[in-house]
Motif scaffolding. Structure first.
Motif, PDB file in Angstrom:
ATOM      1  N   ILE A   1       0.846  -1.198   0.000  1.00 34.77           N
ATOM      2  CA  ILE A   1       0.000   0.000   0.000  1.00 34.77           C
ATOM      3  C   ILE A   1       0.885   1.252   0.000  1.00 34.77           C
ATOM      4  CG2 ILE A   1      -1.667   1.333   1.357  1.00 34.77           C
ATOM      5  CD1 ILE A   1      -2.872  -1.437   2.189  1.00 34.77           C
ATOM      6  N   ALA A   2       1.939   1.258   0.805  1.00 36.60           N
ATOM      7  CA  ALA A   2       2.867   2.401   0.848  1.00 36.60           C
ATOM      8  C   ALA A   2       3.495   2.626  -0.524  1.00 36.60           C
ATOM      9  CB  ALA A   2       3.951   2.166   1.897  1.00 36.60           C
ATOM     10  N   ARG A   3       3.883   1.569  -1.195  1.00 32.37           N
ATOM     11  CA  ARG A   3       4.484   1.684  -2.522  1.00 32.37           C
ATOM     12  C   ARG A   3       3.498   2.327  -3.498  1.00 32.37           C
ATOM     13  NH1 ARG A   3       4.167  -0.241  -7.183  1.00 32.37           N
ATOM     14  NH2 ARG A   3       2.625  -1.834  -6.714  1.00 32.37           N
ATOM     15  N   ARG A   4       2.238   1.898  -3.456  1.00 32.99           N
ATOM     16  CA  ARG A   4       1.226   2.436  -4.370  1.00 32.99           C
ATOM     17  C   ARG A   4       0.927   3.905  -4.069  1.00 32.99           C
ATOM     18  NH1 ARG A   4      -3.341  -2.326  -5.062  1.00 32.99           N
ATOM     19  NH2 ARG A   4      -1.880  -4.040  -5.470  1.00 32.99           N
ATOM     20  N   VAL A   5       0.809   4.240  -2.789  1.00 37.79           N
ATOM     21  CA  VAL A   5       0.547   5.633  -2.421  1.00 37.79           C
ATOM     22  C   VAL A   5       1.715   6.513  -2.865  1.00 37.79           C
ATOM     23  CG1 VAL A   5       0.227   7.234  -0.478  1.00 37.79           C
ATOM     24  CG2 VAL A   5      -1.048   5.078  -0.535  1.00 37.79           C
ATOM     25  N   ALA A   6       2.941   6.037  -2.681  1.00 43.09           N
ATOM     26  CA  ALA A   6       4.124   6.797  -3.117  1.00 43.09           C
ATOM     27  C   ALA A   6       4.076   7.040  -4.627  1.00 43.09           C
ATOM     28  CB  ALA A   6       5.403   6.065  -2.730  1.00 43.09           C
ATOM     29  N   GLU A   7       3.649   6.046  -5.393  1.00 48.02           N
ATOM     30  CA  GLU A   7       3.518   6.218  -6.846  1.00 48.02           C
ATOM     31  C   GLU A   7       2.495   7.291  -7.179  1.00 48.02           C
ATOM     32  OE1 GLU A   7       2.654   2.602  -8.949  1.00 48.02           O
ATOM     33  OE2 GLU A   7       4.627   1.737  -8.510  1.00 48.02           O
ATOM     34  N   PHE A   8       1.344   7.263  -6.497  1.00 47.21           N
ATOM     35  CA  PHE A   8       0.311   8.275  -6.749  1.00 47.21           C
ATOM     36  C   PHE A   8       0.809   9.671  -6.396  1.00 47.21           C
ATOM     37  CE2 PHE A   8      -3.051   4.794  -6.227  1.00 47.21           C
ATOM     38  CZ  PHE A   8      -3.313   4.734  -7.589  1.00 47.21           C
ATOM     39  N   ILE A   9       1.499   9.796  -5.264  1.00 50.59           N
ATOM     40  CA  ILE A   9       2.048  11.100  -4.881  1.00 50.59           C
ATOM     41  C   ILE A   9       3.032  11.579  -5.941  1.00 50.59           C
ATOM     42  CG2 ILE A   9       3.491  12.335  -3.211  1.00 50.59           C
ATOM     43  CD1 ILE A   9       2.263  10.526  -1.021  1.00 50.59           C
ATOM     44  N   GLY A  10       3.875  10.678  -6.419  1.00 56.63           N
ATOM     45  CA  GLY A  10       4.845  11.019  -7.461  1.00 56.63           C
ATOM     46  C   GLY A  10       4.175  11.475  -8.744  1.00 56.63           C
ATOM     47  N   GLU A  11       3.097  10.795  -9.141  1.00 59.53           N
ATOM     48  CA  GLU A  11       2.373  11.177 -10.353  1.00 59.53           C
ATOM     49  C   GLU A  11       1.803  12.591 -10.245  1.00 59.53           C
ATOM     50  OE1 GLU A  11      -0.697   8.307 -11.080  1.00 59.53           O
ATOM     51  OE2 GLU A  11       0.734   6.661 -11.343  1.00 59.53           O
ATOM     52  N   VAL A  12       1.237  12.908  -9.078  1.00 64.90           N
ATOM     53  CA  VAL A  12       0.565  14.191  -8.888  1.00 64.90           C
ATOM     54  C   VAL A  12       1.563  15.319  -8.656  1.00 64.90           C
ATOM     55  CG1 VAL A  12      -1.010  15.469  -7.359  1.00 64.90           C
ATOM     56  CG2 VAL A  12      -1.541  13.116  -8.012  1.00 64.90           C
ATOM     57  N   SER A  13       2.562  15.073  -7.805  1.00 62.60           N
ATOM     58  CA  SER A  13       3.455  16.155  -7.368  1.00 62.60           C
ATOM     59  C   SER A  13       4.793  16.193  -8.097  1.00 62.60           C
ATOM     60  CB  SER A  13       3.728  16.009  -5.870  1.00 62.60           C
ATOM     61  OG  SER A  13       4.558  14.881  -5.640  1.00 62.60           O
ATOM     62  N   LYS A  14       5.071  15.151  -8.866  1.00 62.04           N
ATOM     63  CA  LYS A  14       6.376  15.032  -9.550  1.00 62.04           C
ATOM     64  C   LYS A  14       7.519  14.985  -8.540  1.00 62.04           C
ATOM     65  CE  LYS A  14       4.175  15.383 -13.421  1.00 62.04           C
ATOM     66  NZ  LYS A  14       3.222  14.334 -13.566  1.00 62.04           N
ATOM     67  N   THR A  15       7.226  14.481  -7.338  1.00 65.47           N
ATOM     68  CA  THR A  15       8.228  14.330  -6.282  1.00 65.47           C
ATOM     69  C   THR A  15       8.360  12.849  -5.960  1.00 65.47           C
ATOM     70  OG1 THR A  15       7.581  16.447  -5.327  1.00 65.47           O
ATOM     71  CG2 THR A  15       8.839  14.970  -3.912  1.00 65.47           C
ATOM     72  N   GLU A  16       9.586  12.349  -5.946  1.00 71.72           N
ATOM     73  CA  GLU A  16       9.802  10.949  -5.588  1.00 71.72           C
ATOM     74  C   GLU A  16       9.731  10.811  -4.068  1.00 71.72           C
ATOM     75  OE1 GLU A  16      13.206   7.520  -6.007  1.00 71.72           O
ATOM     76  OE2 GLU A  16      13.041   9.037  -7.584  1.00 71.72           O
ATOM     77  N   ILE A  17       8.866   9.924  -3.614  1.00 67.76           N
ATOM     78  CA  ILE A  17       8.648   9.696  -2.182  1.00 67.76           C
ATOM     79  C   ILE A  17       9.367   8.416  -1.775  1.00 67.76           C
ATOM     80  CG2 ILE A  17       6.921   9.277  -0.386  1.00 67.76           C
ATOM     81  CD1 ILE A  17       6.815  12.101  -1.606  1.00 67.76           C
ATOM     82  N   GLU A  18      10.157   8.508  -0.713  1.00 66.92           N
ATOM     83  CA  GLU A  18      10.855   7.320  -0.223  1.00 66.92           C
ATOM     84  C   GLU A  18       9.880   6.425   0.546  1.00 66.92           C
ATOM     85  OE1 GLU A  18      15.173   7.647   0.913  1.00 66.92           O
ATOM     86  OE2 GLU A  18      14.463   9.679   1.398  1.00 66.92           O
ATOM     87  N   THR A  19      10.093   5.125   0.414  1.00 67.73           N
ATOM     88  CA  THR A  19       9.300   4.161   1.164  1.00 67.73           C
ATOM     89  C   THR A  19      10.238   3.284   1.984  1.00 67.73           C
ATOM     90  OG1 THR A  19       9.317   2.538  -0.629  1.00 67.73           O
ATOM     91  CG2 THR A  19       7.456   4.093  -0.571  1.00 67.73           C
ATOM     92  N   GLY A  20       9.667   2.632   2.961  1.00 67.87           N
ATOM     93  CA  GLY A  20      10.426   1.721   3.797  1.00 67.87           C
ATOM     94  C   GLY A  20       9.497   0.689   4.399  1.00 67.87           C
ATOM     95  N   THR A  21      10.088  -0.164   5.210  1.00 71.42           N
ATOM     96  CA  THR A  21       9.351  -1.213   5.899  1.00 71.42           C
ATOM     97  C   THR A  21       9.607  -1.070   7.385  1.00 71.42           C
ATOM     98  OG1 THR A  21       9.679  -2.698   4.023  1.00 71.42           O
ATOM     99  CG2 THR A  21       9.087  -3.724   6.125  1.00 71.42           C
ATOM    100  N   ILE A  22       8.547  -1.105   8.177  1.00 69.72           N
ATOM    101  CA  ILE A  22       8.713  -1.071   9.632  1.00 69.72           C
ATOM    102  C   ILE A  22       8.033  -2.310  10.227  1.00 69.72           C
ATOM    103  CG2 ILE A  22       6.717   0.441  10.076  1.00 69.72           C
ATOM    104  CD1 ILE A  22      10.108   0.515  11.896  1.00 69.72           C
ATOM    105  N   ASP A  23       8.850  -3.262  10.616  1.00 75.13           N
ATOM    106  CA  ASP A  23       8.323  -4.504  11.177  1.00 75.13           C
ATOM    107  C   ASP A  23       7.967  -4.296  12.644  1.00 75.13           C
ATOM    108  OD1 ASP A  23       7.832  -7.437  10.791  1.00 75.13           O
ATOM    109  OD2 ASP A  23       9.145  -7.471  12.537  1.00 75.13           O
ATOM    110  N   VAL A  24       6.808  -4.778  13.029  1.00 76.45           N
ATOM    111  CA  VAL A  24       6.318  -4.585  14.398  1.00 76.45           C
ATOM    112  C   VAL A  24       6.296  -5.882  15.202  1.00 76.45           C
ATOM    113  CG1 VAL A  24       4.909  -2.621  13.691  1.00 76.45           C
ATOM    114  CG2 VAL A  24       3.882  -4.898  13.768  1.00 76.45           C
ATOM    115  N   ALA A  25       6.687  -6.978  14.600  1.00 78.05           N
ATOM    116  CA  ALA A  25       6.505  -8.300  15.207  1.00 78.05           C
ATOM    117  C   ALA A  25       7.027  -8.390  16.641  1.00 78.05           C
ATOM    118  CB  ALA A  25       7.160  -9.379  14.345  1.00 78.05           C
ATOM    119  N   MET A  26       8.228  -7.912  16.878  1.00 76.46           N
ATOM    120  CA  MET A  26       8.808  -8.053  18.215  1.00 76.46           C
ATOM    121  C   MET A  26       8.522  -6.845  19.117  1.00 76.46           C
ATOM    122  SD  MET A  26       9.698 -11.051  17.790  1.00 76.46           S
ATOM    123  CE  MET A  26      10.354 -11.392  19.399  1.00 76.46           C
ATOM    124  N   HIS A  27       7.753  -5.894  18.630  1.00 76.55           N
ATOM    125  CA  HIS A  27       7.378  -4.724  19.425  1.00 76.55           C
ATOM    126  C   HIS A  27       5.935  -4.804  19.905  1.00 76.55           C
ATOM    127  CE1 HIS A  27      11.042  -2.403  18.643  1.00 76.55           C
ATOM    128  NE2 HIS A  27      11.033  -3.023  17.480  1.00 76.55           N
TER     129      HIS A  27
END
Length: 189
Positions: free
Chosen positions: A56-82
């Protein structure tokens, strides 16, 4: 729309809440809201919670990039042990590597998940992020907000609010992860 069969061919009481086009529209709307609420798009990191939050983050970043012409960084935050239920679960959760662009200082981290329910996953994500640094601010985006919060946590961006009964289940399916067409289903009690 009600489905009458599940994957095994047995009768199922599931209702399709969103199809692929509805998911696309919801994520595009979230992207527009993020653009409106954040003046410095270059400081944003969309941190997806595995597994579907990452997609979902990857897709939202693509949409933001399409609209704003700004590349948005994405990452992964694992919560399993938290998670606060790690010690009481029957089995340990699957752990995925967290990957965030560093340093986080001065950045806006937007935690992205598929379903917001009790708020405990979001709280665990906050803990996980703090182990990487201290961002300027943290926001929360969810495709579905089904209510039933147990913690004082709310999403800044929501694709669809879907009040549910506690015993109902929401299932999100995304093609790249589940090898099934994009859909959100509600399973009755």
């Amino acid at each position: 729309m009600k489905d009458t069969k599940n994957n095994s061919g047995a009768a199922s009481d599931r209702t399709t809440i969103m199809d692929a086009e509805a998911i696309r529209r919801a994520l595009r709307r979230i992207a527009h809201e993020i653009i409106e609420q954040n003046s410095d798009l270059k400081s944003i990191v969309l941190a997806g919670v595995p597994l579907r939050g990452v997609e979902i983050a990857r897709r939202v970043a693509e949409f933001i990039g399409e609209v704003s012409k700004t590349e948005i960084e994405t990452g992964t935050i694992d919560v399993a042990m938290h998670r606060d239920d790690v010690g009481i679960r029957a089995e340990l959760p699957m752990v995925h590597a967290s990957k965030l662009p560093l340093p986080l200082e001065g950045r806006t981290i937007i935690i992205v998940d598929d379903v917001l329910f009790t708020g405990r996953t979001a709280r665990a994500a906050l803990d996980a992020i703090s182990s990487f640094g201290r961002p300027a601010r943290i926001q929360l985006a969810a495709l579905i907000d089904r209510g039933h919060r147990e913690l004082p946590i709310r999403a800044d961006y929501v694709g669809k609010n879907l009040p549910t009964a506690n015993r109902q289940q929401i299932q999100v399916r995304l093609q790249p992860i589940d090898s099934e067409p994009d859909a959100v289903w509600l399973f009755k009690e």
